[in-house]
Design a protein around this motif. Structure first.
Motif, PDB file in Angstrom:
ATOM      1  N   PHE A   4       1.218  -1.302  -0.361  1.00 37.62           N
ATOM      2  CA  PHE A   4       0.145   0.365  -0.111  1.00 37.62           C
ATOM      3  C   PHE A   4       1.004   1.066  -0.360  1.00 37.62           C
ATOM      4  O   PHE A   4       2.171   1.418   0.702  1.00 37.62           O
ATOM      5  CB  PHE A   4      -1.245   0.161   1.693  1.00 37.62           C
ATOM      6  CG  PHE A   4      -1.942  -0.946   0.908  1.00 37.62           C
ATOM      7  CD1 PHE A   4      -2.991  -0.532   0.654  1.00 37.62           C
ATOM      8  CD2 PHE A   4      -0.964  -2.109   1.618  1.00 37.62           C
ATOM      9  CE1 PHE A   4      -4.379  -1.931   1.023  1.00 37.62           C
ATOM     10  CE2 PHE A   4      -2.338  -3.574   2.192  1.00 37.62           C
ATOM     11  CZ  PHE A   4      -4.096  -3.354   1.432  1.00 37.62           C
ATOM     12  N   ASP A  80      -4.582   4.951  -2.924  1.00 35.22           N
ATOM     13  CA  ASP A  80      -6.186   5.868  -3.386  1.00 35.22           C
ATOM     14  C   ASP A  80      -5.636   6.943  -4.522  1.00 35.22           C
ATOM     15  O   ASP A  80      -7.109   7.749  -4.363  1.00 35.22           O
ATOM     16  CB  ASP A  80      -6.677   6.091  -2.044  1.00 35.22           C
ATOM     17  CG  ASP A  80      -5.135   7.354  -1.551  1.00 35.22           C
ATOM     18  OD1 ASP A  80      -4.455   7.267  -1.868  1.00 35.22           O
ATOM     19  OD2 ASP A  80      -5.221   7.785   0.169  1.00 35.22           O
ATOM     20  N   ASN A 123      -7.355   2.517   3.238  1.00 34.22           N
ATOM     21  CA  ASN A 123      -5.191   2.372   3.414  1.00 34.22           C
ATOM     22  C   ASN A 123      -4.568   3.036   4.091  1.00 34.22           C
ATOM     23  O   ASN A 123      -4.698   3.828   4.665  1.00 34.22           O
ATOM     24  CB  ASN A 123      -5.229   3.441   1.828  1.00 34.22           C
ATOM     25  CG  ASN A 123      -3.913   3.341   1.686  1.00 34.22           C
ATOM     26  OD1 ASN A 123      -3.116   2.698   1.619  1.00 34.22           O
ATOM     27  ND2 ASN A 123      -3.459   4.172   0.401  1.00 34.22           N
TER      28      ASN A 123
END
Length: 310
Positions: A4, A80, A123
């Motif tokens: 991430f 994101d 996230n």
């Protein structure tokens, strides 16, 4: 492995997790590594920071596979930023240097299909980009990973990956259309005639047209006499001059026209010889000349100047 990445005006970072399923179909996720960096003091746009964070995720992926000796493991990269996903999945447009170099690094180690979208509130890398206190960090999903990694089936969000109109990172392509027109002067038209007789008749018809005479009959003898404007040269021949080649073995009506391609000067500075390009006057059934243009050398006294080169 799931990686991430996220960025903000304060900083950018990434975190990686290993998701495993045992023989009893039980799922377990563990935190592998996290990295956070402070944003540069120089002002950089958020999409560029997000892209830089994505590059950090790729570097951590390469390092983990080497250190953990993982050869057969599926990897997924989450962000994101829809803009970053658009950059990575783009195959049609060209970017400026900053974005182009980082997209190249990402695509050298990963495939576009490995990059997925995650909402900001899910996230965990958001913590690396904004910072947290100790208590906030312990109560967050930083160590355990997002909740959807613990589910049996991971569902992904369908997002539109088209780049926004007017994106400043996309190079503008300017297309130019050029159109050329070939202009021909009287010299070019006269050089198409293979004999003086045909050239005189054409000039006679042209003079008739200038006088607004619409008669379609062949040029008369008097009109052809008026059209004969050839004369002895009053200056040296020059390359490009249209001349008539005087061939005493042929009738005057069959003397050929040519264009001077080279001149030979004598010691007194006068042109004594010249090479001329002559066209074959014979035509085939298609109206094309039987032989291509031939180059012959002729003495100056055997040439008559018709049109001077411009």
């Amino acid at each position: 492995m799931h990686h991430f990445s996220d960025a903000s005006t304060c900083g950018y970072g990434q975190c990686s997790y290993l998701r495993m399923i045992n023989e009893n179909d039980e799922i377990h996720c563990t935190f592998l590594i996290g990295k956070a960096r402070v944003s540069p003091s120089k002002i950089i746009t958020i999409p560029r920071l997000e892209l830089t964070a994505a590059v950090v995720s790729v570097r951590m992926s390469n390092m983990l596979r080497e250190e953990l000796n993982l050869t057969n493991v599926d990897e997924f990269f989450w962000t994101d930023s829809k803009v970053v996903l658009g950059y990575i999945n783009n195959d049609a447009r060209r970017f400026h240097t900053f974005v182009a170099n980082r997209v190249q690094k990402i695509r050298q180690s990963t495939e576009p299909e490995q990059w997925l979208y995650v909402p900001t509130d899910e996230n965990p890398a958001d913590i690396a980009s904004r910072g947290r206190t100790i208590n906030e960090l312990l109560s967050s999903n930083w160590f355990s990973g997002p909740s959807f990694l613990w589910e049996r089936e991971i569902t992904t969000s369908d997002v539109v990956l088209d780049l926004p109109v007017g994106d400043p990172e996309v190079k503008k392509i300017q297309t130019l259309q050029t159109k050329t027109t070939e202009s021909k002067d009287l010299v070019d038209h006269l050089s198409k005639f293979s004999s003086w007789s045909k050239a005189t008749k054409a000039i006679a018809r042209l003079l008739r047209w200038i006088k607004r005479d619409k008669a379609s009959s062949p040029a008369s003898v008097s009109e052809q006499e008026d059209a004969r404007c050839w004369h002895a040269p009053k200056r040296n021949f020059q390359i490009g001059d249209i001349v008539m080649d005087i061939d005493e073995t042929l009738p005057r009506s069959e003397w050929r026209l040519g264009r001077i391609t080279e001149t030979v000067l004598s010691s007194d500075g006068l042109v004594r010889k010249a090479k001329i390009a002559l066209g074959d006057k014979r035509l085939n059934k298609k109206g094309e000349r039987v032989h291509k243009t031939s180059i012959v050398e002729r003495p100056a006294q055997k040439l008559v100047l018709l049109l001077e080169a411009e």
